[in-house]
Design a protein around this motif. Structure first.
Motif, short mmCIF file in Angstrom:
data_model
loop_
_atom_site.label_atom_id
_atom_site.label_comp_id
_atom_site.label_asym_id
_atom_site.label_seq_id
_atom_site.Cartn_x
_atom_site.Cartn_y
_atom_site.Cartn_z
N ALA A 101 0.85 -1.20 0.00
CA ALA A 101 0.00 0.00 0.00
C ALA A 101 0.88 1.24 0.00
O ALA A 101 1.96 1.25 0.60
N ALA A 102 0.41 2.28 -0.70
CA ALA A 102 1.17 3.53 -0.77
C ALA A 102 0.19 4.71 -0.73
O ALA A 102 -0.90 4.64 -1.31
N ALA A 103 0.59 5.76 -0.05
CA ALA A 103 -0.26 6.93 0.12
C ALA A 103 -0.74 7.49 -1.21
O ALA A 103 -1.91 7.87 -1.34
N ASP A 104 0.11 7.52 -2.22
CA ASP A 104 -0.28 8.10 -3.51
C ASP A 104 -1.25 7.20 -4.29
O ASP A 104 -1.79 7.61 -5.31
N GLY A 105 -1.49 5.99 -3.81
CA GLY A 105 -2.46 5.11 -4.45
C GLY A 105 -3.79 5.03 -3.72
O GLY A 105 -4.67 4.26 -4.11
N ALA A 106 -3.95 5.83 -2.67
CA ALA A 106 -5.15 5.74 -1.82
C ALA A 106 -6.45 5.96 -2.59
O ALA A 106 -7.41 5.19 -2.43
N GLU A 107 -6.50 6.97 -3.43
CA GLU A 107 -7.74 7.24 -4.17
C GLU A 107 -8.11 6.05 -5.05
O GLU A 107 -9.27 5.63 -5.07
N ALA A 108 -7.15 5.51 -5.77
CA ALA A 108 -7.42 4.35 -6.63
C ALA A 108 -7.80 3.13 -5.79
O ALA A 108 -8.69 2.37 -6.18
N ASP A 109 -7.18 2.96 -4.63
CA ASP A 109 -7.51 1.82 -3.78
C ASP A 109 -8.94 1.94 -3.24
O ASP A 109 -9.65 0.94 -3.14
N PHE A 110 -9.37 3.15 -2.90
CA PHE A 110 -10.75 3.33 -2.44
C PHE A 110 -11.73 3.04 -3.58
O PHE A 110 -12.77 2.42 -3.36
N ALA A 111 -11.40 3.48 -4.78
CA ALA A 111 -12.27 3.21 -5.94
C ALA A 111 -12.35 1.70 -6.19
O ALA A 111 -13.43 1.17 -6.50
#
Length: 173
Positions: A101-111
């Protein structure tokens, strides 16, 4: 440039007089909403904070993990989609849902999480709690999947409570 923040969400209480299947669906949805509410208003960086340095648990890791679990139980097991692979975990990274997991991937992970919940609900739509599928230890039912998922979320929502409190002191039910 502003950093993405997790959405705020309103949880809807489960009805107190529904039939079995409606109750299972509503309680699972309440737990899904609880997880997202624990993340509400936090940035990707905050979602990646570890409350216990010796543990890989983060709020973003929990979102990724539960997307993986939704996919596994509803689509791969109940829906019998044996060709469907994992989202984040690999042979090399068995705990990729947490470890990669990476902070800059949070939006995509939530989607991805939202999409997996939608797809899980679609697989179960119109089905009976008695509908079964073959598993490692005999047949399982949709009822089992709902109960297992409620248990899975309940446990991880307890983790999310502690993680959120460590991030910014926020508490709640």
């Amino acid at each position: 440039m502003t950093s993405w923040t997790a959405p705020e969400i309103h949880r809807t209480e489960a009805s107190h007089d529904g039939d079995e299947l409606s109750s299972l669906r509503e309680f699972l949805q309440w737990h899904r909403d609880t997880l997202i509410s624990k993340c509400g208003g936090l940035t990707g960086e905050q979602l990646m904070l570890k409350a216990v340095p010796t543990s890989p648990l983060t709020l973003l890791g929990l979102v990724r993990h539960l997307a993986e679990v939704e996919r596994w139980w509803f689509r791969r097991c109940f829906g019998q989609d044996k060709e469907l692979g994992d989202l984040y975990c690999t042979e090399e990274y068995e705990d990729g849902d947490f470890d990669l997991a990476a902070a800059d991937g949070a939006e995509a992970d939530f989607a991805t999480y939202v999409r997996e919940v939608e797809l899980a609900d679609a697989v179960a739509a119109g089905r009976s709690p008695d509908d079964s599928f073959p598993g490692r230890r005999g047949d399982y039912t949709l009822r089992f999947v709902y109960l297992h998922m409620i248990e899975e979320y309940a446990r991880h929502n307890g983790h999310a409570d502690l993680l959120r409190e460590a991030v910014d002191g926020a508490t709640g039910e």
